[in-house]
Design a protein around this motif. Structure first.
Motif, short mmCIF file in Angstrom:
data_model
loop_
_atom_site.label_atom_id
_atom_site.label_comp_id
_atom_site.label_asym_id
_atom_site.label_seq_id
_atom_site.Cartn_x
_atom_site.Cartn_y
_atom_site.Cartn_z
N LEU A 277 0.82 -1.18 -0.04
CA LEU A 277 0.21 0.05 -0.05
C LEU A 277 0.78 1.18 -0.10
N GLU A 278 2.11 1.10 0.60
CA GLU A 278 2.89 2.32 0.74
C GLU A 278 3.26 2.96 -0.66
N ARG A 279 3.42 2.14 -1.73
CA ARG A 279 3.65 2.37 -3.05
C ARG A 279 2.66 3.45 -3.72
N TYR A 280 1.25 2.86 -3.18
CA TYR A 280 0.10 4.02 -3.83
C TYR A 280 -0.41 5.13 -2.94
N PHE A 281 -0.05 5.01 -1.41
CA PHE A 281 -0.62 5.89 -0.43
C PHE A 281 -0.30 7.56 -0.78
N GLU A 282 1.04 7.67 -0.86
CA GLU A 282 1.40 9.17 -1.13
C GLU A 282 0.88 9.64 -2.63
N LYS A 283 0.90 9.01 -3.52
CA LYS A 283 0.50 9.36 -4.99
C LYS A 283 -1.10 9.42 -4.71
N ILE A 284 -1.91 8.67 -4.23
CA ILE A 284 -3.26 8.85 -4.18
C ILE A 284 -3.58 10.00 -3.06
N TYR A 285 -2.88 9.88 -2.14
CA TYR A 285 -3.30 11.16 -1.14
C TYR A 285 -3.08 12.51 -1.81
N ASP A 286 -1.77 12.75 -2.53
CA ASP A 286 -1.46 13.92 -3.25
C ASP A 286 -2.49 14.54 -4.54
N LEU A 287 -3.24 13.40 -4.94
CA LEU A 287 -4.10 13.82 -5.94
C LEU A 287 -5.14 14.80 -5.74
N ASP A 288 -5.53 15.66 -6.74
CA ASP A 288 -6.41 16.61 -6.71
C ASP A 288 -7.69 16.13 -7.30
N ILE A 289 -8.34 15.04 -6.48
CA ILE A 289 -9.70 14.64 -6.92
C ILE A 289 -10.50 14.25 -5.75
N SER A 290 -11.71 13.91 -5.93
CA SER A 290 -12.87 13.94 -4.72
C SER A 290 -12.29 12.84 -3.92
N PRO A 291 -13.06 12.96 -2.65
CA PRO A 291 -12.83 12.10 -1.65
C PRO A 291 -13.46 10.60 -2.10
N ASN B 22 -15.10 -6.89 -14.12
CA ASN B 22 -14.01 -6.17 -14.96
C ASN B 22 -12.61 -6.25 -14.10
N ILE B 23 -11.42 -6.10 -15.00
CA ILE B 23 -10.07 -5.81 -14.39
C ILE B 23 -9.92 -4.23 -14.13
N TYR B 24 -9.34 -4.02 -13.21
CA TYR B 24 -8.91 -2.61 -12.63
C TYR B 24 -7.34 -2.49 -12.60
N LYS B 25 -6.71 -1.75 -13.20
CA LYS B 25 -5.30 -1.31 -13.01
C LYS B 25 -5.14 0.13 -12.47
N ILE B 26 -4.34 0.29 -11.63
CA ILE B 26 -3.92 1.74 -11.38
C ILE B 26 -3.00 2.35 -12.18
N LEU B 27 -3.20 3.43 -12.79
CA LEU B 27 -2.05 3.86 -13.67
C LEU B 27 -1.24 5.12 -13.08
N ILE B 28 -1.27 5.32 -11.87
CA ILE B 28 -0.63 6.35 -11.14
C ILE B 28 1.06 5.72 -10.50
#
Length: 92
Positions: free
Chosen positions: A7-21, A86-92
């Motif tokens: 989860l650490e590999r995604y946390f900061e990237k997701i947290y810093d995104l300017d998107i809705s909660p 569906n299959i989901y892949k995070i692209l960030i």
């Protein structure tokens, strides 16, 4: 690799995104489901239940995240032409 490091590999990237909660919630949920893999096959109903959101909200937010280039959604059809999860892949 333990769950925290995954989860650490995604946390900061997701947290810093300017998107809705809600979009952040969905990205975190998908990241947890992905784990150490690159993608996950999961139904929108399971995503909605896991995030305690209505399915129409999940559909709208997934559509928005696809348009923003945050996730890739691969539609899966069964042999008889019906829809499967569906299959989901995070692209960030």
């Amino acid at each position: 690799m333990d769950q925290y490091r995954i989860l650490e590999r995604y946390f900061e990237k997701i947290y810093d995104l300017d998107i809705s909660p809600y979009e952040k919630l969905l990205l975190f949920f998908i990241a947890i489901q992905i784990g150490a893999r690159d993608c996950v096959q999961i139904s929108r109903r399971d995503i909605a239940d896991g995030c305690s959101l209505a399915k129409p909200t999940v559909n709208r937010k997934i559509r928005a995240m696809k348009q923003k280039g945050l996730i890739e959604v691969i539609e899966v059809l069964s042999d008889d032409g019906g829809n499967e999860a569906n299959i989901y892949k995070i692209l960030i």
